[in-house]
Design an enzyme around this catalytic site. Sequence first.
Site, PDB file in Angstrom:
ATOM      1  N   TYR A  62       0.640  -1.227  -0.022  1.00 25.04           N
ATOM      2  CA  TYR A  62       0.052   0.052   0.070  1.00 25.04           C
ATOM      3  C   TYR A  62       1.022   1.128   0.012  1.00 25.04           C
ATOM      4  O   TYR A  62       0.572   2.240  -0.626  1.00 25.04           O
ATOM      5  CB  TYR A  62      -1.115   0.043   1.381  1.00 25.04           C
ATOM      6  CG  TYR A  62      -2.397  -0.694   0.890  1.00 25.04           C
ATOM      7  CD1 TYR A  62      -2.342  -2.132   1.044  1.00 25.04           C
ATOM      8  CD2 TYR A  62      -3.343  -0.039   0.137  1.00 25.04           C
ATOM      9  CE1 TYR A  62      -3.608  -2.756   0.900  1.00 25.04           C
ATOM     10  CE2 TYR A  62      -4.515  -1.073  -0.012  1.00 25.04           C
ATOM     11  CZ  TYR A  62      -4.549  -2.273   0.089  1.00 25.04           C
ATOM     12  OH  TYR A  62      -5.563  -3.037  -0.164  1.00 25.04           O
ATOM     13  N   GLN A  96     -15.005   3.253  -7.585  1.00 30.60           N
ATOM     14  CA  GLN A  96     -14.487   2.075  -7.177  1.00 30.60           C
ATOM     15  C   GLN A  96     -13.144   2.463  -6.779  1.00 30.60           C
ATOM     16  O   GLN A  96     -12.292   1.767  -6.034  1.00 30.60           O
ATOM     17  CB  GLN A  96     -14.592   0.668  -7.939  1.00 30.60           C
ATOM     18  CG  GLN A  96     -15.860   0.440  -8.519  1.00 30.60           C
ATOM     19  CD  GLN A  96     -15.866  -0.546  -9.418  1.00 30.60           C
ATOM     20  OE1 GLN A  96     -15.775  -1.922  -9.019  1.00 30.60           O
ATOM     21  NE2 GLN A  96     -15.665  -0.262 -10.708  1.00 30.60           N
ATOM     22  N   ASN A  97     -12.737   3.601  -7.271  1.00 28.03           N
ATOM     23  CA  ASN A  97     -11.412   4.092  -7.138  1.00 28.03           C
ATOM     24  C   ASN A  97     -10.956   4.595  -5.799  1.00 28.03           C
ATOM     25  O   ASN A  97     -11.973   5.212  -5.030  1.00 28.03           O
ATOM     26  CB  ASN A  97     -10.758   5.168  -8.341  1.00 28.03           C
ATOM     27  CG  ASN A  97     -11.119   4.455  -9.534  1.00 28.03           C
ATOM     28  OD1 ASN A  97     -11.128   3.353  -9.653  1.00 28.03           O
ATOM     29  ND2 ASN A  97     -10.892   5.169 -10.643  1.00 28.03           N
ATOM     30  N   HIS A 114     -15.309   2.176  -2.343  1.00 26.61           N
ATOM     31  CA  HIS A 114     -14.296   1.395  -1.603  1.00 26.61           C
ATOM     32  C   HIS A 114     -13.368   2.096  -0.882  1.00 26.61           C
ATOM     33  O   HIS A 114     -12.008   1.592  -0.614  1.00 26.61           O
ATOM     34  CB  HIS A 114     -13.406   0.711  -2.838  1.00 26.61           C
ATOM     35  CG  HIS A 114     -14.204  -0.385  -3.645  1.00 26.61           C
ATOM     36  ND1 HIS A 114     -13.942  -0.842  -4.763  1.00 26.61           N
ATOM     37  CD2 HIS A 114     -15.400  -1.093  -3.150  1.00 26.61           C
ATOM     38  CE1 HIS A 114     -14.919  -1.650  -5.104  1.00 26.61           C
ATOM     39  NE2 HIS A 114     -15.996  -1.729  -4.174  1.00 26.61           N
ATOM     40  N   CYS A 125      -8.545   1.582  17.678  1.00 21.87           N
ATOM     41  CA  CYS A 125      -9.541   2.572  18.219  1.00 21.87           C
ATOM     42  C   CYS A 125     -10.417   3.112  17.090  1.00 21.87           C
ATOM     43  O   CYS A 125     -11.412   3.753  17.407  1.00 21.87           O
ATOM     44  CB  CYS A 125      -8.991   3.779  18.860  1.00 21.87           C
ATOM     45  SG  CYS A 125      -7.825   4.628  17.920  1.00 21.87           S
ATOM     46  N   CYS A 150      -1.057   3.908  15.778  1.00 14.58           N
ATOM     47  CA  CYS A 150      -1.803   4.949  16.023  1.00 14.58           C
ATOM     48  C   CYS A 150      -1.256   5.692  17.261  1.00 14.58           C
ATOM     49  O   CYS A 150      -0.917   4.962  18.394  1.00 14.58           O
ATOM     50  CB  CYS A 150      -3.042   4.152  16.532  1.00 14.58           C
ATOM     51  SG  CYS A 150      -4.412   5.539  17.221  1.00 14.58           S
ATOM     52  N   GLY A 190     -14.015   2.595 -17.372  1.00 14.92           N
ATOM     53  CA  GLY A 190     -12.768   2.199 -16.819  1.00 14.92           C
ATOM     54  C   GLY A 190     -12.825   0.971 -15.848  1.00 14.92           C
ATOM     55  O   GLY A 190     -12.353   1.263 -14.960  1.00 14.92           O
ATOM     56  N   ASN A 216     -14.226   2.130 -22.635  1.00 13.97           N
ATOM     57  CA  ASN A 216     -13.325   1.076 -22.166  1.00 13.97           C
ATOM     58  C   ASN A 216     -12.427   0.865 -23.553  1.00 13.97           C
ATOM     59  O   ASN A 216     -13.180   0.546 -24.379  1.00 13.97           O
ATOM     60  CB  ASN A 216     -13.954  -0.017 -21.512  1.00 13.97           C
ATOM     61  CG  ASN A 216     -12.956  -0.875 -20.826  1.00 13.97           C
ATOM     62  OD1 ASN A 216     -11.843  -1.333 -21.354  1.00 13.97           O
ATOM     63  ND2 ASN A 216     -13.340  -1.240 -19.577  1.00 13.97           N
ATOM     64  N   ALA A 232     -10.317   6.882 -21.561  1.00 16.51           N
ATOM     65  CA  ALA A 232     -11.236   7.780 -20.956  1.00 16.51           C
ATOM     66  C   ALA A 232     -11.069   9.094 -21.344  1.00 16.51           C
ATOM     67  O   ALA A 232     -11.491  10.068 -21.394  1.00 16.51           O
ATOM     68  CB  ALA A 232     -11.403   7.372 -19.622  1.00 16.51           C
TER      69      ALA A 232
HETATM   70  N1  APR Z   1      -9.669   4.317 -19.962  1.00 14.82           N
HETATM   71  C1  APR Z   1     -10.598   3.596 -19.728  1.00 14.82           C
HETATM   72  N2  APR Z   1     -10.464   2.270 -19.228  1.00 14.82           N
HETATM   73  C2  APR Z   1      -9.321   1.692 -19.302  1.00 14.82           C
HETATM   74  C3  APR Z   1      -8.197   2.463 -19.703  1.00 14.82           C
HETATM   75  C4  APR Z   1      -8.413   3.699 -20.086  1.00 14.82           C
HETATM   76  N3  APR Z   1      -7.255   4.404 -20.355  1.00 14.82           N
HETATM   77  N4  APR Z   1      -7.170   1.300 -19.240  1.00 14.82           N
HETATM   78  C5  APR Z   1      -7.486   0.302 -18.920  1.00 14.82           C
HETATM   79  N5  APR Z   1      -9.134   0.317 -18.852  1.00 14.82           N
HETATM   80  C6  APR Z   1     -10.047  -0.727 -18.144  1.00 14.82           C
HETATM   81  C7  APR Z   1      -9.784  -2.187 -18.602  1.00 14.82           C
HETATM   82  O1  APR Z   1      -9.787  -2.556 -19.866  1.00 14.82           O
HETATM   83  C8  APR Z   1     -10.360  -2.647 -17.346  1.00 14.82           C
HETATM   84  O2  APR Z   1     -11.771  -3.016 -17.894  1.00 14.82           O
HETATM   85  O3  APR Z   1     -10.176  -0.474 -17.069  1.00 14.82           O
HETATM   86  C9  APR Z   1     -10.605  -1.611 -16.281  1.00 14.82           C
HETATM   87  C10 APR Z   1      -9.546  -1.956 -15.065  1.00 14.82           C
HETATM   88  O4  APR Z   1     -10.344  -2.967 -14.385  1.00 14.82           O
HETATM   89  P1  APR Z   1      -9.494  -3.374 -13.077  1.00 14.82           P
HETATM   90  O5  APR Z   1      -7.842  -3.427 -13.188  1.00 14.82           O
HETATM   91  O6  APR Z   1     -10.201  -4.652 -12.714  1.00 14.82           O
HETATM   92  O7  APR Z   1     -10.064  -2.255 -12.224  1.00 14.82           O
HETATM   93  P2  APR Z   1     -11.579  -2.129 -11.528  1.00 14.82           P
HETATM   94  O8  APR Z   1     -12.664  -2.650 -12.555  1.00 14.82           O
HETATM   95  O9  APR Z   1     -11.483  -0.488 -10.993  1.00 14.82           O
HETATM   96  O10 APR Z   1     -11.574  -3.138 -10.342  1.00 14.82           O
HETATM   97  C11 APR Z   1     -12.769  -2.917  -9.575  1.00 14.82           C
HETATM   98  O11 APR Z   1     -11.883  -4.311  -7.881  1.00 14.82           O
HETATM   99  O12 APR Z   1     -10.613  -5.183  -6.284  1.00 14.82           O
HETATM  100  C12 APR Z   1     -11.414  -4.057  -6.341  1.00 14.82           C
HETATM  101  O13 APR Z   1     -11.150  -2.311  -5.318  1.00 14.82           O
HETATM  102  C13 APR Z   1     -10.612  -2.849  -6.513  1.00 14.82           C
HETATM  103  O14 APR Z   1     -11.828  -0.886  -7.014  1.00 14.82           O
HETATM  104  C14 APR Z   1     -11.371  -2.155  -7.589  1.00 14.82           C
HETATM  105  C15 APR Z   1     -12.316  -2.954  -8.126  1.00 14.82           C
END
Ligand code: APR
Length: 245
Positions: A62, A96-97, A114, A125, A150, A190, A216, A232
């Site tokens: 992290y 989700q970001n 998330h 705490c 903490c 995305g 996407n 995007a």
């Molecule tokens: N523009 C748009 N989409 C894109 C780009 C871009 N430049 N580059 C990659 N992608 C797409 C990929 O094709 C894929 O479908 O973004 C997506 C990323 O997928 P993941 O890596 O699985 O991310 P995400 O869908 O956000 O994951 C969901 O999973 O584990 C959890 O907390 C984590 O929030 C995350 C969640």
Amino acid sequence: MVAAWLRRARRVAVLTGAGISADSGLPTFRGAQHALWSRFRPESLATPEAFAHDPALVWAWYQWRRALVARARPNPGHTALVELEAAVPVCTLITQNVDGLHRAAGSRNIIALHGELLRDRCTGCGRESPCTIVASLADAPCERLEPDRCPACGARLRPAVVWFGEPLPEGAMAAASAAVRACEVLLVVGTSGVVYPAASLAPLARTAGARVVVVNPEPAPDDVARQLTGSAADILPALVRRAFA
Ligand code: APR
């Protein structure tokens, strides 16, 4: 056609995933892992069990991701969503970001499903606070780092994010579900759409009669109203310009 849908819409919802931050230089969640952690699947590191089993490994992962996020800036895709929020009577951004780039870009009506990567939560705490960033870790990560403690109770800190198997923030899914049920257009930007409950939002919108538009570079997994293929950072600014310029 999508621009006309947005121009006419009174309520728009947007669901974003890691892909919208790819153009800010951040690896997507299931994208390339740093060699130090390439033997682990991200889903296996982002769990309470992994942290309990090896807190130093998970904390180091992290801290590396935090160092990358700290030097990232919002890209034109994030900015386009700020303009969309200003142009549409009701625009709800569900993300989700955990990188905080939507808020940094200026979006305000945000449902963060998330949590927030740049905040810590005490395992003792429960106190939350901004995390410490070690910028050098972005290019020279350590494989193991002892978690910070903490200042109030001395217990280990953990990232204030939702790990696999953990509940989402109170009310987040209820608010997100209400927004997608009420919207006329849902932009799904995305995200691989493989993680629930977030992945249930697009089908919910479709069932409620919304037009679902996927942005996407990869083809959409199932029947959606429209797929806009590409990044995007390219598609969203052009779409918002065409809709509201
Ligand atoms: N523009 C748009 N989409 C894109 C780009 C871009 N430049 N580059 C990659 N992608 C797409 C990929 O094709 C894929 O479908 O973004 C997506 C990323 O997928 P993941 O890596 O699985 O991310 P995400 O869908 O956000 O994951 C969901 O999973 O584990 C959890 O907390 C984590 O929030 C995350 C969640």
